[in-house]
Design a protein around this motif. Structure first.
Motif, PDB file in Angstrom:
ATOM      1  N   ILE B 377     113.476  88.200  17.385  1.00 20.16           N
ATOM      2  CA  ILE B 377     114.848  88.518  17.226  1.00 20.16           C
ATOM      3  C   ILE B 377     115.964  88.056  17.417  1.00 20.16           C
ATOM      4  CG2 ILE B 377     116.339  91.140  17.472  1.00 20.16           C
ATOM      5  CD1 ILE B 377     113.337  92.122  17.373  1.00 20.16           C
ATOM      6  N   ARG B 378     116.205  87.456  18.831  1.00 19.49           N
ATOM      7  CA  ARG B 378     117.675  86.708  18.982  1.00 19.49           C
ATOM      8  C   ARG B 378     117.964  85.862  18.270  1.00 19.49           C
ATOM      9  NH1 ARG B 378     116.061  85.356  23.743  1.00 19.49           N
ATOM     10  NH2 ARG B 378     115.970  87.198  25.134  1.00 19.49           N
ATOM     11  N   PRO B 379     117.139  85.007  18.160  1.00 18.13           N
ATOM     12  CA  PRO B 379     118.015  83.863  16.789  1.00 18.13           C
ATOM     13  C   PRO B 379     118.152  84.254  16.041  1.00 18.13           C
ATOM     14  CG  PRO B 379     115.850  83.472  17.934  1.00 18.13           C
ATOM     15  CD  PRO B 379     116.169  84.142  18.621  1.00 18.13           C
ATOM     16  N   PHE B 380     117.556  85.622  15.603  1.00 17.83           N
ATOM     17  CA  PHE B 380     117.896  85.717  13.999  1.00 17.83           C
ATOM     18  C   PHE B 380     119.081  86.222  13.313  1.00 17.83           C
ATOM     19  CE2 PHE B 380     116.968  88.724  10.593  1.00 17.83           C
ATOM     20  CZ  PHE B 380     117.003  87.952   9.268  1.00 17.83           C
ATOM     21  N   LEU B 381     119.345  87.673  14.592  1.00 17.38           N
ATOM     22  CA  LEU B 381     120.532  88.166  14.674  1.00 17.38           C
ATOM     23  C   LEU B 381     121.695  87.009  14.588  1.00 17.38           C
ATOM     24  CD1 LEU B 381     119.937  90.880  17.130  1.00 17.38           C
ATOM     25  CD2 LEU B 381     120.352  91.468  13.982  1.00 17.38           C
ATOM     26  N   LYS B 382     121.233  85.534  15.970  1.00 20.73           N
ATOM     27  CA  LYS B 382     122.921  85.156  15.771  1.00 20.73           C
ATOM     28  C   LYS B 382     122.685  84.039  14.213  1.00 20.73           C
ATOM     29  CE  LYS B 382     123.313  81.369  18.990  1.00 20.73           C
ATOM     30  NZ  LYS B 382     122.949  80.223  20.039  1.00 20.73           N
ATOM     31  N   GLN B 383     121.628  84.014  13.989  1.00 19.97           N
ATOM     32  CA  GLN B 383     121.513  83.275  12.438  1.00 19.97           C
ATOM     33  C   GLN B 383     122.512  83.441  11.989  1.00 19.97           C
ATOM     34  OE1 GLN B 383     117.724  81.917  11.930  1.00 19.97           O
ATOM     35  NE2 GLN B 383     117.590  80.748  13.589  1.00 19.97           N
ATOM     36  N   THR B 384     122.189  85.429  11.635  1.00 19.46           N
ATOM     37  CA  THR B 384     122.720  86.267  10.300  1.00 19.46           C
ATOM     38  C   THR B 384     124.698  86.542  10.960  1.00 19.46           C
ATOM     39  OG1 THR B 384     120.944  87.536  10.341  1.00 19.46           O
ATOM     40  CG2 THR B 384     123.109  88.674   9.593  1.00 19.46           C
ATOM     41  N   ARG B 385     124.559  86.477  11.914  1.00 19.46           N
ATOM     42  CA  ARG B 385     126.030  86.467  12.535  1.00 19.46           C
ATOM     43  C   ARG B 385     126.654  85.139  11.901  1.00 19.46           C
ATOM     44  NH1 ARG B 385     128.834  88.530  17.857  1.00 19.46           N
ATOM     45  NH2 ARG B 385     130.043  88.967  15.809  1.00 19.46           N
ATOM     46  N   ALA B 386     126.186  83.979  11.938  1.00 21.87           N
ATOM     47  CA  ALA B 386     126.320  83.230  11.609  1.00 21.87           C
ATOM     48  C   ALA B 386     126.985  82.957  10.627  1.00 21.87           C
ATOM     49  CB  ALA B 386     125.748  81.829  12.029  1.00 21.87           C
ATOM     50  N   SER B 387     125.929  83.587   9.610  1.00 20.49           N
ATOM     51  CA  SER B 387     125.920  83.392   8.233  1.00 20.49           C
ATOM     52  C   SER B 387     127.008  83.955   7.889  1.00 20.49           C
ATOM     53  CB  SER B 387     124.636  83.430   7.577  1.00 20.49           C
ATOM     54  OG  SER B 387     124.627  84.417   5.807  1.00 20.49           O
ATOM     55  N   GLU B 388     127.013  85.420   8.326  1.00 18.66           N
ATOM     56  CA  GLU B 388     128.239  86.301   7.958  1.00 18.66           C
ATOM     57  C   GLU B 388     129.220  85.470   7.664  1.00 18.66           C
ATOM     58  OE1 GLU B 388     127.734  90.073   7.366  1.00 18.66           O
ATOM     59  OE2 GLU B 388     126.333  88.502   6.722  1.00 18.66           O
ATOM     60  N   GLN B 389     129.728  85.323   9.023  1.00 21.28           N
ATOM     61  CA  GLN B 389     131.387  84.517   9.735  1.00 21.28           C
ATOM     62  C   GLN B 389     131.525  83.210   8.737  1.00 21.28           C
ATOM     63  OE1 GLN B 389     130.116  83.205  13.818  1.00 21.28           O
ATOM     64  NE2 GLN B 389     130.968  85.176  14.312  1.00 21.28           N
ATOM     65  N   ARG B 390     130.295  83.067   8.335  1.00 15.65           N
ATOM     66  CA  ARG B 390     130.247  81.648   6.965  1.00 15.65           C
ATOM     67  C   ARG B 390     130.674  82.426   5.895  1.00 15.65           C
ATOM     68  NH1 ARG B 390     125.875  79.267   8.944  1.00 15.65           N
ATOM     69  NH2 ARG B 390     124.672  79.593   7.452  1.00 15.65           N
TER      70      ARG B 390
END
Lengths: 400, 400
Positions: B377-390
């Motif tokens: 879950i940790r990396p998945f949420l992190k990737q989601t945030r990065a994707s959201e920021q892009r």
């Protein structure tokens, strides 16, 4: 429909019309149960199909499952809507060929279909035993079967066969009365009930105990604990079906509509619910709630490994040829259990055949999908008879 | 023990002491439910952990399972014996890192832990709703969650996450409010409950309906249908455990002795029986029987494919990144269900990660075996945030 035309509707390979039979055993000395308590006399309801041959070596005993009875084949009346519960397996030319074998099936001790059980009258009090009936084990049931076979003048059976609780009886029989049977056919069963199986039995019994009509087991036969017994059956019935067979037969289809009723009191919104309610209702018409308590508990207790230091040591006591059959979709007695049993039998140096059958019906497969069963059982019994005849010939030669 | 020493016992990566919160929604216009009925005002009990950032884009909503509540993490009092139900997953540096995310968890509509449900007082009558409470769906629960999120000033969540019934809420949310969440994490759940699952819910509800204390749902809060609710929980609890975990934890061990009691009224002969009775007793102390009826029925009703012409068409409406997690020993929501869901999401062209986790605890694994969950879950949420920021950066560029 006249009787003759109804009779003509009975297929030629059926055992036809059969007579329920009954005998009283343990009259002079009572049966000593595993619990140490004694019980007697014991009435046993049974049926037989085919004829006992002169050598008295063609007997096959059928052990029924939890809620079965002695009526395994044929019809009691020409216009009976349904034949016995294993009719497609038992008859002239069928898997257990009544042209060859003398087949016996008896209602188990503790049951409610004619054999002494908690619903029977206790001769010492003139009232129903109810919960004064002693606790039972699978071994106690088999002790009665074993005595019945002796009373019929049979020293050694060609085979004993049964599924589920019936398979447990077969295992007990082969281990405790090793000289009494040449073959042991164990179907959809195991050397013990799993902890999960005990859990399902426990919640079923809880449903009965919690029903106010239960009255500590001394319920009025006119108003039995219907809700509790029906619920127990509904729970158990789920475990008899495979997830795939439920999905295929009912899926998520609704019972009355293609729209949800949104009625919180509607208990039959989905077809699977309606089916379970139907099963529950039917069951209370034919089964005794107290019998259900005793028989499920006996099933919980059964543990072949407890007969000796280990499962293999228990198996070592047997002398029969074993046939172990499981079903790939059975999750109450999964194939892993049959593998364990087979492994222990092999470790004990026993003659054992093992086969996992493919069938989508889950635990109930042994009651439904008869052809594959017949195809395996027929040659196995034939080989057993041939082996027995060689054995008899050797015995004769040895004694000459 | 003094308060300060108890507080010092709370680990540093815990969210620490938390306050139950409550709000009233649908005051001006009631919620129109899937059934067409309306309900309002609706009180919602919830908790939050961590801080909402300035951009208001770090919200993660946790959807609880059937009998869970809003208290997902931390302790209400320093001397609480136990923290919230998903505490090991939620906290500073934990899988859902409250240094990064603002976590919200709310008791579901129809529940009994603070959010409006059948045990709440109907403002129009001054009495408990009981069974006059309208029938609910998972979608109705999510409509309330969704409104709560808006009321907290959050336009778009970083993610919604839940197991079992919680996973169904996540799926509904992603499909019905696609703009409201960037990620959907569905654990030990499925796009519908199997027919077998409906069957188990049905027998549980039957136990409640058949309890004389049930009184058509208008039971006295001083004497609720305890037997029925406890039995419903016992049945359900079996489905939450894997056969292996029951075998390992309890096996066929007896509770009080190494000898059978041979007492037909003894309901706790085996340890597994004693455990189930204990679970049943504990459950009735904290749960409302009517809520149990409504929430299990909502679970039965849930069927993502019914939202459109097909499962894939329903999935097509979503825009979130999906993470689908299943457990190899879960037989209530088997991995095959998660595969079907993943397949439909892929067919609809969605971003989806799928993983089957190995854990022996069956369906309940998501409440027990937290480390493997956190690692995914940790990396998945992190990737989601990065994707959201892009995504946000692109939006800014586009509008320049």
């Amino acid at each position: 429909m006249s009787v003759s035309s109804a009779q003509s509707a009975i297929p030629e390979d059926s055992v036809g019309l059969v007579q329920p039979q009954s005998t009283v055993l343990f009259q002079d000395s009572p049966l000593v149960l595993a619990s140490g308590q004694t019980l007697g006399p014991i009435t046993v309801a049974y049926e037989t199909y085919g004829r006992l041959n002169e050598a008295r070596d063609n007997g096959v005993f059928v052990c029924h499952a939890l809620t079965g009875d002695a009526h395994a084949a044929g019809r009691h009346h020409a216009d009976d809507p349904k034949p016995g519960w294993w009719d497609p397996l038992i008859g002239p030319g069928r898997g257990i060929d009544t042209n060859e074998y003398f087949v016996i099936c008896a209602n188990v001790l503790g049951g409610c279909q004619g054999t002494t059980g908690p619903g029977s009258i206790n001769p010492q009090t003139g009232r129903r035993y109810n919960l004064s009936f002693p606790s039972l084990t699978v071994g106690d049931m088999v002790s009665v079967h074993s005595e019945l076979v002796r009373s019929l003048g049979i020293e050694r059976l060609c085979g004993v066969i049964g599924g589920s609780l019936g398979g447990m009886q077969v295992l007990d029989w082969a281990v405790r009365f090793p000289d009494q049977t040449a073959a042991a056919i164990v179907i959809a069963s195991g050397h013990h009930l799993s902890a999960q199986g005990i859990a399902f039995n426990a919640v079923g019994r809880r449903a009965i105990y919690a029903d106010p009509a239960f009255q500590g087991g001394s319920w009025d036969p006119e108003s039995p604990p219907r809700f509790g017994l029906a619920l127990a059956r509904m729970i158990a019935h789920i475990t008899y079906l495979s997830e795939d067979s439920i999905a295929l037969k009912f899926g998520r289809r609704l019972q009355d509509s293609d729209q949800f009723a949104f009625d919180i009191l509607k208990e039959t919104e989905f077809r699977i619910e309606s089916y379970l309610h139907h099963q529950g209702k039917r069951f209370v018409q034919r089964f005794d709630a107290n019998s259900y308590l005793y028989l499920t508990r006996a099933m919980d207790y059964f543990d072949l490994a407890r007969y000796s230091g280990s499962l293999a040591e228990s198996c070592a006591r047997a002398s029969a040829r074993f046939l172990v059959l499981s079903y790939d979709t059975d999750w109450l007695f999964p194939t892993s259990q049959s593998r364990e049993l087979t492994s222990a039998l092999l470790q004990a140096g026993k003659h054992v055949s093992f086969l996992e059958l493919d069938c989508s019906f889950g635990h109930d497969s042994f009651l439904i999908d008869i052809d594959p069963l017949a195809e395996v059982i027929r040659p196995f019994l034939k080989q057993t008879r041939a082996s027995e005849q060689r054995r008899a010939a050797r015995t004769r030669t040895d004694s000459q």
